[in-house]
Design a protein around this motif. Structure first.
Motif, short mmCIF file in Angstrom:
data_model
loop_
_atom_site.label_atom_id
_atom_site.label_comp_id
_atom_site.label_asym_id
_atom_site.label_seq_id
_atom_site.Cartn_x
_atom_site.Cartn_y
_atom_site.Cartn_z
N VAL A 44 -4.73 9.73 49.14
CA VAL A 44 -5.83 9.73 48.17
C VAL A 44 -5.29 9.73 46.75
O VAL A 44 -5.72 8.94 45.89
CB VAL A 44 -6.75 10.95 48.42
CG1 VAL A 44 -7.72 11.14 47.26
CG2 VAL A 44 -7.52 10.78 49.70
N PHE A 45 -4.29 10.59 46.47
CA PHE A 45 -3.73 10.66 45.12
C PHE A 45 -3.10 9.33 44.74
O PHE A 45 -3.29 8.83 43.62
CB PHE A 45 -2.68 11.77 45.04
CG PHE A 45 -3.27 13.14 44.89
CD1 PHE A 45 -4.63 13.31 44.68
CD2 PHE A 45 -2.46 14.28 44.96
CE1 PHE A 45 -5.17 14.56 44.56
CE2 PHE A 45 -3.01 15.53 44.83
CZ PHE A 45 -4.35 15.68 44.64
N LEU A 46 -2.36 8.71 45.70
CA LEU A 46 -1.73 7.43 45.39
C LEU A 46 -2.78 6.35 45.13
O LEU A 46 -2.61 5.52 44.22
CB LEU A 46 -0.84 7.00 46.56
CG LEU A 46 0.60 7.49 46.53
CD1 LEU A 46 1.33 6.96 47.72
CD2 LEU A 46 1.27 7.01 45.27
N ALA A 47 -3.89 6.38 45.89
CA ALA A 47 -4.92 5.37 45.70
C ALA A 47 -5.55 5.50 44.31
O ALA A 47 -5.75 4.51 43.61
CB ALA A 47 -6.00 5.51 46.78
N ILE A 48 -5.85 6.77 43.90
CA ILE A 48 -6.42 6.98 42.56
C ILE A 48 -5.45 6.48 41.49
O ILE A 48 -5.81 5.76 40.56
CB ILE A 48 -6.74 8.47 42.34
CG1 ILE A 48 -7.82 8.93 43.30
CG2 ILE A 48 -7.20 8.71 40.93
CD1 ILE A 48 -8.07 10.40 43.26
N SER A 49 -4.16 6.84 41.67
CA SER A 49 -3.15 6.46 40.69
C SER A 49 -3.06 4.94 40.55
O SER A 49 -3.07 4.40 39.44
CB SER A 49 -1.82 7.05 41.12
OG SER A 49 -0.76 6.27 40.67
N ILE A 50 -3.01 4.24 41.69
CA ILE A 50 -2.86 2.78 41.66
C ILE A 50 -4.09 2.14 41.03
O ILE A 50 -3.99 1.24 40.21
CB ILE A 50 -2.62 2.27 43.09
CG1 ILE A 50 -1.22 2.64 43.53
CG2 ILE A 50 -2.80 0.79 43.17
CD1 ILE A 50 -1.02 2.44 44.99
N THR A 51 -5.30 2.65 41.42
CA THR A 51 -6.53 2.07 40.89
C THR A 51 -6.55 2.14 39.38
O THR A 51 -6.79 1.14 38.70
CB THR A 51 -7.74 2.84 41.44
OG1 THR A 51 -7.58 3.02 42.82
CG2 THR A 51 -9.01 2.10 41.15
N PHE A 52 -6.25 3.35 38.82
CA PHE A 52 -6.39 3.48 37.38
C PHE A 52 -5.26 2.77 36.63
O PHE A 52 -5.48 2.24 35.55
CB PHE A 52 -6.51 4.95 36.98
CG PHE A 52 -7.88 5.47 37.21
CD1 PHE A 52 -8.91 5.12 36.37
CD2 PHE A 52 -8.16 6.28 38.29
CE1 PHE A 52 -10.19 5.56 36.59
CE2 PHE A 52 -9.44 6.72 38.52
CZ PHE A 52 -10.46 6.38 37.67
N ASN A 53 -4.05 2.74 37.24
CA ASN A 53 -2.99 1.99 36.57
C ASN A 53 -3.32 0.50 36.50
O ASN A 53 -3.13 -0.14 35.46
CB ASN A 53 -1.67 2.20 37.29
CG ASN A 53 -0.93 3.42 36.78
OD1 ASN A 53 -1.06 3.77 35.63
ND2 ASN A 53 -0.19 4.05 37.65
N LEU A 54 -3.86 -0.04 37.61
CA LEU A 54 -4.23 -1.46 37.59
C LEU A 54 -5.36 -1.71 36.61
O LEU A 54 -5.37 -2.71 35.89
CB LEU A 54 -4.64 -1.91 38.99
CG LEU A 54 -3.51 -2.34 39.91
CD1 LEU A 54 -4.08 -2.83 41.21
CD2 LEU A 54 -2.69 -3.43 39.27
N LEU A 55 -6.32 -0.75 36.58
CA LEU A 55 -7.45 -0.87 35.64
C LEU A 55 -6.95 -0.90 34.20
O LEU A 55 -7.44 -1.68 33.37
CB LEU A 55 -8.38 0.31 35.85
CG LEU A 55 -9.83 0.13 35.45
CD1 LEU A 55 -10.45 -0.87 36.37
CD2 LEU A 55 -10.54 1.45 35.58
N GLY A 56 -5.95 -0.06 33.91
CA GLY A 56 -5.39 -0.06 32.56
C GLY A 56 -4.79 -1.39 32.20
O GLY A 56 -4.99 -1.89 31.09
N SER A 57 -4.06 -2.01 33.14
CA SER A 57 -3.45 -3.29 32.78
C SER A 57 -4.49 -4.41 32.73
O SER A 57 -4.36 -5.34 31.93
CB SER A 57 -2.30 -3.64 33.72
OG SER A 57 -2.57 -3.20 35.00
#
Lengths: 166, 87, 121
Positions: C8-21
């Motif tokens: 779950v933590f990795l999914a949140i991290s990946i989602t927001f990092n991709l959203l930032g880019s």
């Protein structure tokens, strides 16, 4: 005084970075080397760190920072990220730079408040002017073109900054 | 031993870094490129931490700490240069 | 159980990092791009570090190897360094962009521009 402050903080950082060298704790060599290096750092920075440095050693203040970071700041960041996600997906923006009058005394309070504003919903600090007691804030969706206080921009963060930076 | 979940996470973050790199190359003005580079730095730190966990090496995370601090100094120097010289 | 927390933590991290880019391409000018870039990547990195810390604590329980204690503490130090430096860097870029003459696109109000012109006049 400033020597003691920077010595203590360098030594704590050294201990954090070298934990686990002997079992889960520290070996004697690491502690001795840490004291030597922390003394070097303390001696070389004692003129850079200002006179009011002893407030960095107050444990009540660090507890306050911890509560602030885990409670209101983290909750603000959660809201900020869903806000930005909404704006990225829909593209609905109305940007502008507004002048926000604040009532703070010293530079530590300005630093805390402007960093908090940058991490919270829809706002980004462009400049801080302590001489006219105002922050210039870029707002991604302007709701109030001339706010009278920092309440619509930063919520309760001004109160926290005033308490923490004293 | 490789922990695969962290490795796949690092791969997706590298994809994000690639999207950011397109903005750095396209960016019509200099500040646009600087914003791109700043984002890239944060993504690289996140990717390094995940790779450190994936390959089970603590030294990658140490490099991430140093990279975070040095990239901050780099951003500050570029910003200072943009706003009109080093006074 | 612990695996699913890490996922779950990795999914949140990946989602927001991709959203930032992605936000770098969705927004029209420097300032709005800074919003997306700073907030989303900081938040994403917090959750990446949380995932690593949960993993490291789990490994300490499983194996008792002090290497994992170092992993948790060092990623925490990296996180604190990022949290302190990221908003300050964003502020520096925003101020530098404004002083070097890039106006915010589609702005309804620009109080900082008024202040700068008032000082020059």
């Amino acid at each position: 005084m400033s020597f003691i402050v920077s010595f203590v903080w360098s030594f704590v950082l050294w201990l954090v970075l070298t934990a686990g060298t002997k079992g889960m704790l520290w070996s004697t060599e690491e502690v001795i080397a840490g004291i030597i290096f922390a003394a070097i750092v303390g001696l070389s920075t004692k003129n850079i760190i200002g006179e009011k440095a002893q407030r960095f050693l107050n444990p009540a203040k660090w507890l306050g920072f911890l509560v602030y970071a885990i409670g209101p700041l983290f909750w603000g960041m959660v809201k900020a990220n869903f806000d930005v996600a909404y704006r990225v997906i829909t593209g609905k923006i109305k940007p502008g730079i507004v002048r926000v009058p604040v009532d703070l005394e010293n530079e530590a309070q300005y630093t805390i408040l402007s960093n908090s504003i940058t991490l919270t919903p829809g706002t980004l600090t462009v400049d801080a002017c302590p001489e006219e007691k105002a922050l210039y804030v870029h707002w991604i969706y302007v709701r109030d073109e001339e706010p009278k206080s920092s309440e619509p921009v930063a919520g309760s963060f001004e109160k926290w900054a005033r308490r923490l930076g004293k | 031993m490789i922990f695969t979940e962290f490795f796949y996470g690092a791969i997706v973050i590298a994809l994000g870094a690639f999207i950011t790199l397109i903005r750095v190359m396209l960016g019509p003005s200099v500040p646009d490129r600087v914003v791109g580079v700043d984002t890239l730095n944060t993504l690289i730190v996140a990717g390094m931490i995940l790779l450190g966990a994936a390959y089970d090496r603590v030294i990658y995370i140490d490099i991430a700490i140093v990279y975070a601090l040095l990239s901050y100094i780099g951003t500050l120097v570029i910003a200072k240069y943009l706003q009109g010289g080093l006074e | 159980m612990i695996k699913s927390i890490i996922y779950v933590f990795l999914a949140i991290s990946i989602t927001f990092n991709l959203l930032g880019s992605v936000s770098l391409h969705r927004f029209p000018d420097v300032y709005t791009r800074l919003h997306g870039a700073t907030k989303c990547t900081t938040f994403g990195t917090i959750f990446a570090v949380l995932a690593v810390i949960v993993h490291a604590i789990w490994q300490i329980k499983e194996t008792g190897n002090p290497k994992y204690l170092q992993m948790a503490l060092h990623s925490l130090v990296a996180l604190i360094a990022l949290l302190l430096t990221n908003p300050t860097g964003a502020h520096a870029i925003a101020k530098a962009a404004h002083l070097s003459g890039y106006k915010p696109a589609r702005a309804v109000i620009d109080a900082y521009e008024k202040k700068l012109r008032g000082e020059e006049a």
